[in-house]
Design a protein around this motif. Structure first.
Motif, PDB file in Angstrom:
ATOM      1  N   ARG A  66       4.283   8.362   8.019  1.00 18.44           N
ATOM      2  CA  ARG A  66       4.602   9.585   7.278  1.00 18.44           C
ATOM      3  C   ARG A  66       4.034   9.597   5.865  1.00 18.44           C
ATOM      4  O   ARG A  66       4.038  10.637   5.203  1.00 18.44           O
ATOM      5  CB  ARG A  66       6.123   9.773   7.212  1.00 18.44           C
ATOM      6  N   SER A  67       3.589   8.430   5.402  1.00 23.08           N
ATOM      7  CA  SER A  67       3.161   8.336   4.002  1.00 23.08           C
ATOM      8  C   SER A  67       1.683   8.024   3.828  1.00 23.08           C
ATOM      9  O   SER A  67       1.254   7.640   2.744  1.00 23.08           O
ATOM     10  CB  SER A  67       3.996   7.270   3.280  1.00 23.08           C
ATOM     11  N   GLY A  68       0.910   8.158   4.919  1.00 16.65           N
ATOM     12  CA  GLY A  68      -0.523   7.916   4.805  1.00 16.65           C
ATOM     13  C   GLY A  68      -0.901   6.453   4.754  1.00 16.65           C
ATOM     14  O   GLY A  68      -1.874   6.079   4.082  1.00 16.65           O
ATOM     15  N   HIS A  69      -0.145   5.602   5.459  1.00 16.01           N
ATOM     16  CA  HIS A  69      -0.452   4.178   5.629  1.00 16.01           C
ATOM     17  C   HIS A  69      -0.107   3.318   4.413  1.00 16.01           C
ATOM     18  O   HIS A  69      -0.422   2.124   4.400  1.00 16.01           O
ATOM     19  CB  HIS A  69      -1.930   3.954   6.006  1.00 16.01           C
ATOM     20  N   ASN A  70       0.526   3.885   3.379  1.00 19.40           N
ATOM     21  CA  ASN A  70       0.900   3.117   2.192  1.00 19.40           C
ATOM     22  C   ASN A  70       2.195   3.671   1.599  1.00 19.40           C
ATOM     23  O   ASN A  70       2.398   4.885   1.594  1.00 19.40           O
ATOM     24  CB  ASN A  70      -0.181   3.198   1.107  1.00 19.40           C
ATOM     25  N   PHE A  71       3.083   2.789   1.093  1.00 20.34           N
ATOM     26  CA  PHE A  71       4.228   3.260   0.310  1.00 20.34           C
ATOM     27  C   PHE A  71       4.764   2.122  -0.558  1.00 20.34           C
ATOM     28  O   PHE A  71       4.488   0.947  -0.310  1.00 20.34           O
ATOM     29  CB  PHE A  71       5.337   3.843   1.198  1.00 20.34           C
ATOM     30  N   ARG A  72       5.485   2.495  -1.585  1.00 16.64           N
ATOM     31  CA  ARG A  72       6.057   1.528  -2.528  1.00 16.64           C
ATOM     32  C   ARG A  72       7.561   1.388  -2.296  1.00 16.64           C
ATOM     33  O   ARG A  72       8.224   2.342  -1.904  1.00 16.64           O
ATOM     34  CB  ARG A  72       5.823   1.964  -3.973  1.00 16.64           C
ATOM     35  N   VAL A  73       8.077   0.205  -2.597  1.00 12.70           N
ATOM     36  CA  VAL A  73       9.512  -0.050  -2.526  1.00 12.70           C
ATOM     37  C   VAL A  73       9.926  -0.780  -3.807  1.00 12.70           C
ATOM     38  O   VAL A  73       9.287  -1.770  -4.194  1.00 12.70           O
ATOM     39  CB  VAL A  73       9.882  -0.928  -1.311  1.00 12.70           C
ATOM     40  N   HIS A  74      10.988  -0.298  -4.437  1.00 13.44           N
ATOM     41  CA  HIS A  74      11.517  -0.949  -5.633  1.00 13.44           C
ATOM     42  C   HIS A  74      12.978  -1.293  -5.395  1.00 13.44           C
ATOM     43  O   HIS A  74      13.738  -0.508  -4.830  1.00 13.44           O
ATOM     44  CB  HIS A  74      11.402  -0.036  -6.850  1.00 13.44           C
ATOM     45  N   GLY A  75      13.373  -2.484  -5.847  1.00 11.46           N
ATOM     46  CA  GLY A  75      14.756  -2.906  -5.764  1.00 11.46           C
ATOM     47  C   GLY A  75      15.444  -2.762  -7.101  1.00 11.46           C
ATOM     48  O   GLY A  75      14.888  -2.204  -8.054  1.00 11.46           O
ATOM     49  N   PRO A  89      -6.641  -0.142   6.751  1.00  8.86           N
ATOM     50  CA  PRO A  89      -7.716  -1.117   6.958  1.00  8.86           C
ATOM     51  C   PRO A  89      -8.598  -1.321   5.728  1.00  8.86           C
ATOM     52  O   PRO A  89      -9.035  -2.443   5.460  1.00  8.86           O
ATOM     53  CB  PRO A  89      -8.510  -0.534   8.127  1.00  8.86           C
ATOM     54  N   ALA A  90      -8.872  -0.255   4.974  1.00  9.71           N
ATOM     55  CA  ALA A  90      -9.704  -0.399   3.776  1.00  9.71           C
ATOM     56  C   ALA A  90      -9.006  -1.275   2.739  1.00  9.71           C
ATOM     57  O   ALA A  90      -9.630  -2.132   2.094  1.00  9.71           O
ATOM     58  CB  ALA A  90     -10.026   0.980   3.201  1.00  9.71           C
ATOM     59  N   ASN A  91      -7.712  -1.063   2.567  1.00 12.71           N
ATOM     60  CA  ASN A  91      -6.950  -1.909   1.651  1.00 12.71           C
ATOM     61  C   ASN A  91      -6.904  -3.356   2.125  1.00 12.71           C
ATOM     62  O   ASN A  91      -6.994  -4.298   1.331  1.00 12.71           O
ATOM     63  CB  ASN A  91      -5.525  -1.376   1.496  1.00 12.71           C
ATOM     64  N   ILE A  92      -6.746  -3.524   3.432  1.00 14.02           N
ATOM     65  CA  ILE A  92      -6.667  -4.867   4.002  1.00 14.02           C
ATOM     66  C   ILE A  92      -7.982  -5.619   3.801  1.00 14.02           C
ATOM     67  O   ILE A  92      -7.987  -6.805   3.456  1.00 14.02           O
ATOM     68  CB  ILE A  92      -6.272  -4.782   5.491  1.00 14.02           C
ATOM     69  N   ARG A  93      -9.107  -4.936   3.990  1.00 14.33           N
ATOM     70  CA  ARG A  93     -10.405  -5.576   3.751  1.00 14.33           C
ATOM     71  C   ARG A  93     -10.517  -6.011   2.284  1.00 14.33           C
ATOM     72  O   ARG A  93     -11.005  -7.102   1.985  1.00 14.33           O
ATOM     73  CB  ARG A  93     -11.540  -4.624   4.106  1.00 14.33           C
ATOM     74  N   LEU A 393      -6.585  -0.319  -5.413  1.00 15.16           N
ATOM     75  CA  LEU A 393      -6.967  -0.487  -4.015  1.00 15.16           C
ATOM     76  C   LEU A 393      -7.862   0.667  -3.562  1.00 15.16           C
ATOM     77  O   LEU A 393      -7.871   1.733  -4.180  1.00 15.16           O
ATOM     78  CB  LEU A 393      -5.711  -0.553  -3.144  1.00 15.16           C
ATOM     79  N   PRO A 394      -8.625   0.485  -2.493  1.00 14.22           N
ATOM     80  CA  PRO A 394      -9.483   1.566  -1.983  1.00 14.22           C
ATOM     81  C   PRO A 394      -8.734   2.859  -1.692  1.00 14.22           C
ATOM     82  O   PRO A 394      -9.320   3.941  -1.773  1.00 14.22           O
ATOM     83  CB  PRO A 394     -10.069   0.964  -0.703  1.00 14.22           C
ATOM     84  N   SER A 395      -7.445   2.774  -1.379  1.00  8.55           N
ATOM     85  CA  SER A 395      -6.645   3.979  -1.126  1.00  8.55           C
ATOM     86  C   SER A 395      -6.357   4.750  -2.408  1.00  8.55           C
ATOM     87  O   SER A 395      -5.831   5.873  -2.361  1.00  8.55           O
ATOM     88  CB  SER A 395      -5.321   3.596  -0.469  1.00  8.55           C
ATOM     89  N   GLY A 396      -6.696   4.159  -3.568  1.00  9.93           N
ATOM     90  CA  GLY A 396      -6.426   4.796  -4.854  1.00  9.93           C
ATOM     91  C   GLY A 396      -5.134   4.348  -5.503  1.00  9.93           C
ATOM     92  O   GLY A 396      -4.858   4.703  -6.651  1.00  9.93           O
ATOM     93  N   HIS A 397      -4.347   3.551  -4.795  1.00  8.20           N
ATOM     94  CA  HIS A 397      -3.082   3.065  -5.352  1.00  8.20           C
ATOM     95  C   HIS A 397      -3.338   1.904  -6.314  1.00  8.20           C
ATOM     96  O   HIS A 397      -4.158   1.024  -6.039  1.00  8.20           O
ATOM     97  CB  HIS A 397      -2.148   2.588  -4.239  1.00  8.20           C
ATOM     98  N   GLU A 398      -2.607   1.906  -7.412  1.00  9.03           N
ATOM     99  CA  GLU A 398      -2.697   0.822  -8.380  1.00  9.03           C
ATOM    100  C   GLU A 398      -1.585  -0.184  -8.108  1.00  9.03           C
ATOM    101  O   GLU A 398      -0.432   0.190  -7.895  1.00  9.03           O
ATOM    102  CB  GLU A 398      -2.578   1.366  -9.809  1.00  9.03           C
TER     103      GLU A 398
END
Length: 513
Positions: A66-75, A89-93, A393-398
């Motif tokens: 639902r989130s485009g293969h990436n999401f953040r979690v904070h505790g 896969p791009a991030n994983i590479r 990351l390649p997905s644009g996430h910092e």
């Protein structure tokens, strides 16, 4: 510092313990969907993590889809829970290959798997390179490889098929997962120590060390999900899963000592150890002063045992589960095996057919079946990395220094954007070329079952050989029937074992001569 933060960790502990035991007893009769993360005041997303503890792989898959293969979690503040979850896969590479030095396992990973701290799976940098070079040299020894192939073939013929014949003759249902665990425990220990523990036999001896390995992976999973200070407090107080883990560590260290004693006895009985030279893995490490420390030695041996037993044994169980529901795929496998088996059947019509490792090496469809199972049911469904310095990351996430990155292999195999609209279907044909004669190339950052980049699995060829030997010999000689009414779901563990096992019956195939 620890005492100042004690109230928040105590509160988290009071929240985690009852929920841990509640969900550890949860039954798959509950079909409640995964709870999506909610950003609560103070506790942030931690309650969602705990609420989905017993179905974390499905939870990640739902959220990632639902989130485009990436999401953040904070505790909660002060817990250090800053997760970035991905199956892109791009991030994983980028993480595993392009910029892999910025994404080590990290000190917290080594703490989570403390029984293996110093072993190949918990170290980074120069120590990891040194140990990988050593292990690669050992596993490429032609004499050792030949012995591993021989041990695998003989264990299947003299133990596994005999057990299967007994089960079929008596029409006895049994837990296939337990038998695969016993088989792979023996096959992991034999190359390591040159000694057969003998767990796979008709009398089914106790398997305390194997159960202890399961405990290590279950508690490690718990440690991954909760704040580090929470499980460290439990360890300090010797309560909850940490109490169970402490007992497991004692069993595993005792197992290593027992195997080494048995090895010494066997070595002395064949004349100054000449028969063992270059044959068991320990021979290479005992002569290296770098590995004389007891903790390092325990870490090395236990790391190898868990890697060799858990990954292959778990994969084999899921393979049988899938094949028992797809008789058409079983027929195709048997057709591929037929040219090899026909000569054996003609020579010995009433004997069990056993397939040699070199006979199954070129079987394309059988390998496609293995890979398709590993795509949907990767034995290690989650990878954990740390961030050293800020990166984009390649997905644009910092991602920021100190962040934890969780890579969901389980989710990656179930993403429509990666594998197509039929991603949830079990279809070995997706791995084949159009003419069916070759495997299609799939990059390792898309299919991560054997890892990727500099940490690529060193035992891949051995694992595939063992799986092919077991599956080919079983399917040719027996029909596998899945018992109805079972609850098939994964354990809450770092290894994708089935929580309730896999109960099957076997029927001996009638061969036409």
């Amino acid at each position: 510092m620890f005492s100042q933060e004690l109230p928040i960790y105590t509160a988290l502990l009071l929240l985690v313990l009852p929920l841990y035991y509640l969900y550890s007893k949860a039954s798959c009769k509950s079909k409640n969907p995964a709870v999506l993360p909610t950003n609560w005041p103070i506790l942030r997303m931690f309650p969602s993590f705990v609420a989905n503890f017993h179905k974390m792989n499905d939870y990640f898959t739902l959220v990632l889809a639902r989130s485009g293969h990436n999401f953040r979690v904070h505790g909660p503040p002060g817990t250090g829970m800053r997760f970035f979850v991905t199956c892109d896969p791009a991030n994983i590479r980028h993480i595993f290959t392009t910029n892999y030095t910025n994404f080590p396992k990290g000190a917290e990973f080594a703490a989570i798997f403390d029984i293996m701290s110093g072993g190949i799976f918990t170290i980074d940098g120069e120590p990891a390179c040194r140990q990988r070079t050593k292990i690669k040299s050992v596993l490429s020894n032609p004499q050792l490889v030949a012995r591993i192939e021989g041990w695998s073939r003989d264990k299947v013929e003299n133990n596994l098929l005999l057990l299967f014949t007994h089960m079929a003759r008596t029409s006895t249902s049994f837990n296939m997962q337990e038998l695969m665990s016993r088989l792979m425990f023996d096959l992991a220990a034999m190359p390591l120590f040159g000694v057969d523990p003998g767990l796979l036999s008709l009398d089914m001896p106790p398997m305390e060390a194997a159960v202890a390995m399961d405990t290590v992976m279950e508690v490690a999973y718990f440690r991954v999900v909760v704040p580090a200070s929470c499980w460290k407090l439990m360890r300090r107080l010797n309560i909850g899963p940490e109490r169970k883990l402490k007992a497991a560590h004692k069993v595993l260290r005792g197992f290593v000592m027992e195997m080494m004693e048995r090895r010494k006895i066997d070595t002395s009985s064949v004349g100054n150890g000449k028969q063992h030279e270059g044959v068991d893995i320990m021979s290479s490490f005992l002569d290296d002063p770098y590995y004389t420390d007891d903790d390092m030695f325990n870490a090395l041996t236990i790391s190898y045992m868990i890697a060799a037993r858990d990954t292959v044994g778990t994969a084999l169980t899921w393979i049988f589960y899938n094949l028992s529901q797809n008789p058409n795929i079983v027929s195709i496998i048997r057709n591929e095996l037929s040219p090899i088996a026909s000569c054996k059947v003609a020579a010995h019509p009433d004997a069990m057919v056993i397939f040699e490792p070199d006979e199954t090496k070129s079987l394309v469809y059988l390998r496609a079946v293995l890979y398709e199972t590993l795509r949907l049911y990767p034995p290690a469904p989650l990878e954990r990395k740390m961030v050293v310095t800020n990166d984009i990351l390649p997905s644009g996430h910092e991602v920021h220094a100190g962040d934890t990155i969780l890579i969901s292999l389980h989710s990656m195999g179930r993403m429509e954007g990666i594998w197509g609209k039929d991603c949830l279907n079990y279809n070995p044909d997706r791995w084949l070329s159009e003419d069916g004669n070759k495997l299609r190339y799939v990059p390792s950052h898309k299919f991560l079952a054997f890892n990727s980049g500099p940490r690529m699995c060193l035992g891949k060829d051995i694992a595939v050989m063992q799986m092919k030997t077991v599956i080919a010999s079983t399917l040719w000689n027996f029909d596998v029937e899945l018992m109805k009414g079972q609850c098939i779901e994964p354990k809450s563990s770092c290894i994708l074992e089935m929580k309730n096992g896999l109960i099957v019956k076997l029927k001996k195939r009638e061969m036409l001569h």
